[in-house]
Design a protein around this motif. Structure first.
Motif, PDB file in Angstrom:
ATOM      1  N   ILE A 228       0.800  -0.500   0.433  1.00 44.31           N
ATOM      2  CA  ILE A 228      -0.255  -0.510   0.302  1.00 44.31           C
ATOM      3  C   ILE A 228       0.844   1.379   0.132  1.00 44.31           C
ATOM      4  N   GLN A 229       0.299   2.209  -0.763  1.00 45.99           N
ATOM      5  CA  GLN A 229       1.196   3.415  -1.022  1.00 45.99           C
ATOM      6  C   GLN A 229       1.225   4.025   0.166  1.00 45.99           C
ATOM      7  N   ASN A 230       1.771   5.093   0.802  1.00 46.34           N
ATOM      8  CA  ASN A 230       2.092   6.021   1.788  1.00 46.34           C
ATOM      9  C   ASN A 230       1.818   7.191   1.018  1.00 46.34           C
ATOM     10  N   CYS A 231      -0.460   6.908   1.081  1.00 46.59           N
ATOM     11  CA  CYS A 231      -1.184   8.472   0.364  1.00 46.59           C
ATOM     12  C   CYS A 231      -2.487   7.889   1.315  1.00 46.59           C
ATOM     13  N   VAL A 232      -2.853   9.582   1.513  1.00 44.12           N
ATOM     14  CA  VAL A 232      -4.293   9.703   2.460  1.00 44.12           C
ATOM     15  C   VAL A 232      -4.975  10.187   1.593  1.00 44.12           C
ATOM     16  N   PHE A 233      -6.220   9.509   0.797  1.00 42.61           N
ATOM     17  CA  PHE A 233      -7.604  10.227  -0.011  1.00 42.61           C
ATOM     18  C   PHE A 233      -8.583  10.429   0.576  1.00 42.61           C
ATOM     19  N   THR A 234      -8.981  11.385  -0.073  1.00 43.54           N
ATOM     20  CA  THR A 234      -9.598  12.172   0.860  1.00 43.54           C
ATOM     21  C   THR A 234     -10.893  13.526   0.094  1.00 43.54           C
ATOM     22  N   TYR A 235     -12.308  13.525  -0.061  1.00 47.16           N
ATOM     23  CA  TYR A 235     -12.824  14.343  -0.630  1.00 47.16           C
ATOM     24  C   TYR A 235     -12.145  15.938  -0.715  1.00 47.16           C
ATOM     25  N   ILE A 236     -12.260  15.729   0.617  1.00 49.97           N
ATOM     26  CA  ILE A 236     -11.161  17.271   0.984  1.00 49.97           C
ATOM     27  C   ILE A 236      -9.791  17.835   2.109  1.00 49.97           C
ATOM     28  N   ASP A 237      -9.439  17.956   2.508  1.00 54.01           N
ATOM     29  CA  ASP A 237      -8.841  18.224   3.418  1.00 54.01           C
ATOM     30  C   ASP A 237      -9.154  18.469   4.586  1.00 54.01           C
ATOM     31  N   SER A 238     -10.547  19.173   4.539  1.00 53.37           N
ATOM     32  CA  SER A 238     -10.884  19.717   6.271  1.00 53.37           C
ATOM     33  C   SER A 238     -11.856  18.839   6.332  1.00 53.37           C
ATOM     34  N   CYS A 239     -12.421  18.051   5.822  1.00 52.60           N
ATOM     35  CA  CYS A 239     -12.824  16.970   6.479  1.00 52.60           C
ATOM     36  C   CYS A 239     -12.755  16.843   8.011  1.00 52.60           C
ATOM     37  N   ILE A 240     -13.262  16.596   8.481  1.00 50.66           N
ATOM     38  CA  ILE A 240     -13.008  15.510   9.624  1.00 50.66           C
ATOM     39  C   ILE A 240     -12.798  14.512  10.172  1.00 50.66           C
ATOM     40  N   TYR A 241     -13.394  13.623   9.455  1.00 57.63           N
ATOM     41  CA  TYR A 241     -12.567  11.955   9.082  1.00 57.63           C
ATOM     42  C   TYR A 241     -11.242  12.309   8.491  1.00 57.63           C
ATOM     43  N   TYR A 242     -10.639  12.849   7.640  1.00 55.46           N
ATOM     44  CA  TYR A 242      -9.454  13.085   6.766  1.00 55.46           C
ATOM     45  C   TYR A 242      -8.553  12.918   8.274  1.00 55.46           C
ATOM     46  N   ILE A 243      -8.789  14.586   9.176  1.00 55.05           N
ATOM     47  CA  ILE A 243      -8.333  15.455   9.964  1.00 55.05           C
ATOM     48  C   ILE A 243      -7.953  14.279  11.117  1.00 55.05           C
ATOM     49  N   TYR A 244      -8.796  13.145  11.304  1.00 51.72           N
ATOM     50  CA  TYR A 244      -9.329  12.044  12.855  1.00 51.72           C
ATOM     51  C   TYR A 244      -7.928  10.930  12.375  1.00 51.72           C
ATOM     52  N   LEU A 245      -7.725  11.129  11.165  1.00 54.95           N
ATOM     53  CA  LEU A 245      -6.881   9.699  10.305  1.00 54.95           C
ATOM     54  C   LEU A 245      -5.198  10.598   9.993  1.00 54.95           C
ATOM     55  N   ALA A 246      -5.597  11.610   9.285  1.00 52.08           N
ATOM     56  CA  ALA A 246      -3.933  12.112   9.540  1.00 52.08           C
ATOM     57  C   ALA A 246      -3.816  12.338  10.492  1.00 52.08           C
ATOM     58  N   SER A 247      -3.990  12.852  11.902  1.00 51.36           N
ATOM     59  CA  SER A 247      -3.362  12.885  13.307  1.00 51.36           C
ATOM     60  C   SER A 247      -3.253  11.610  13.790  1.00 51.36           C
ATOM     61  N   LEU A 248      -3.820  10.965  13.281  1.00 50.21           N
ATOM     62  CA  LEU A 248      -3.667   8.549  13.581  1.00 50.21           C
ATOM     63  C   LEU A 248      -2.082   8.944  13.547  1.00 50.21           C
ATOM     64  N   LEU A 249      -2.410   8.841  11.750  1.00 46.08           N
ATOM     65  CA  LEU A 249      -0.849   7.993  11.533  1.00 46.08           C
ATOM     66  C   LEU A 249       0.522   8.936  11.953  1.00 46.08           C
ATOM     67  N   ARG A 250       0.722  10.243  11.721  1.00 42.71           N
ATOM     68  CA  ARG A 250       0.978  11.046  12.386  1.00 42.71           C
ATOM     69  C   ARG A 250       1.673  11.099  14.045  1.00 42.71           C
ATOM     70  N   ASN A 251       0.230  10.361  14.780  1.00 47.26           N
ATOM     71  CA  ASN A 251       0.613   9.995  16.308  1.00 47.26           C
ATOM     72  C   ASN A 251       1.465   8.744  16.162  1.00 47.26           C
ATOM     73  N   GLU A 252       1.100   7.627  15.092  1.00 56.09           N
ATOM     74  CA  GLU A 252       1.724   6.562  14.887  1.00 56.09           C
ATOM     75  C   GLU A 252       3.177   7.005  14.781  1.00 56.09           C
ATOM     76  N   GLY A 253       3.042   7.527  14.424  1.00 58.40           N
ATOM     77  CA  GLY A 253       4.932   8.474  13.977  1.00 58.40           C
ATOM     78  C   GLY A 253       5.227   8.204  11.936  1.00 58.40           C
ATOM     79  N   ASN A 254       3.673   8.388  11.348  1.00 57.35           N
ATOM     80  CA  ASN A 254       3.660   8.184  10.083  1.00 57.35           C
ATOM     81  C   ASN A 254       3.847   9.694   9.860  1.00 57.35           C
ATOM     82  N   ASN A 255       4.889  11.234   9.446  1.00 53.88           N
ATOM     83  CA  ASN A 255       4.893  11.458   8.673  1.00 53.88           C
ATOM     84  C   ASN A 255       4.713  12.282   7.507  1.00 53.88           C
ATOM     85  N   ASP A 256       5.275  11.367   6.848  1.00 54.06           N
ATOM     86  CA  ASP A 256       5.702  11.019   5.457  1.00 54.06           C
ATOM     87  C   ASP A 256       4.428  11.245   4.572  1.00 54.06           C
TER      88      ASP A 256
END
Length: 275
Positions: free
Chosen positions: A173-201
């Motif tokens: 799986i490519q290190n990419c997150v798909f979203t309809y718009i980056d202000s979506c609260i679902y996306y914001i949650y997932l992005a935060s989750l990944l960063r907390n796991e050390g995935n900042n790239d």
């Protein structure tokens, strides 16, 4: 000119009798008499002559009568239009894009069935802009993702959502997150989750079509976070790896909202609607 005085004048003119007009107006005969006198004083003319069986319009009264009838008719027509807001002929509905296929479409289907005469106008946007449009009186009701604590917003109905992080069935799986718009609260949650796991790239890709997002995820091009209803709608529940989001500390319910001082007339209908 006082419309109430004109209504009394018209009633007396129609009945030709003050006591009968008082019965029709459901008020005391003395009140009818005093209001006629008040109107005559305001206009500085005599409106009625007393006759053996009641009263009869004077020449000036006859001239006033058709205009008075028309004025009252216009006022009653205006009052009826205002009261007809109870029917709310046009309902302006807004929704987030994610809710459009899973909440908005069945919602509109029910409205068309239960209120066939109602015209419905639709708008889609982000949750924040849906809230703004309601606060600005641009729309009547709207679907948003998550709850709002705004003091002027009323939650009519809350719908629980099951969110899942979706990935391809294979592990490449490519290190990419798909979203309809980056202000979506679902996306914001997932992005935060990944960063907390050390995935900042990870890369963020916005695609304005959820079926396309799911197809890209299936191809291993990245991951996304979506409600299970949307995943099932497009038939991907068995095509992807699904990881349910722990909702114990999240606020991902869908809310149908309106402005507190602009409640829809069918408020009880919306409070009880099942979608």
């Amino acid at each position: 000119m006082d419309s109430h005085l004109l209504k009394v004048f018209v009633a007396v003119a129609k009945k030709g009798n003050i006591s009968q007009a008082a019965i029709e107006l459901d008020c005391a005969q003395s009140n009818v008499t005093s209001r006629i006198k008040q109107l005559e004083k305001n206009l500085d003319i005599k409106l009625f002559n007393r006759v053996s069986k009641g009263v009869k319009l004077t020449y000036e009264g006859e001239k006033l009568y058709p205009d008075a009838v028309e004025i009252i008719h216009k006022l009653e027509e205006a009052e009826a239009k205002i009261k007809n807001l109870n029917k709310q002929e046009i309902l302006k509905v807004s929704s987030t894009q994610v809710n459009a296929p899973i909440r908005l479409v069945p919602f509109i289907s029910k409205l068309k069935k239960d209120f066939p005469e109602k015209k419905i106008e639709l708008y889609t946007n982000t949750s924040l802009l849906v809230i703004d449009s309601i606060l600005n009186y641009d729309v009547d009701i709207g679907f948003i993702c998550g709850k709002t604590e705004h003091k002027d917003i009323k939650i009519l109905k809350e719908f629980e959502e099951e969110l899942y992080i979706v990935e391809a069935l294979n592990d490449n799986i490519q290190n990419c997150v798909f979203t309809y718009i980056d202000s979506c609260i679902y996306y914001i949650y997932l992005a935060s989750l990944l960063r907390n796991e050390g995935n900042n790239d990870f890369e963020t890709v916005t695609i304005e079509n959820y079926e396309t997002i799911l197809a890209c995820v299936e191809l291993g091009m990245g991951r996304a976070i979506l409600p299970i209803n949307l995943i099932k709608k497009y038939g991907y529940e068995n095509k992807l790896k699904l990881k349910k989001v722990d909702d114990s500390n999240t606020n991902f319910s869908t809310c149908l909202i309106c402005r507190k001082d602009n409640e829809p007339n069918e408020i009880n209908y919306f409070k009880n609607i099942e979608l």
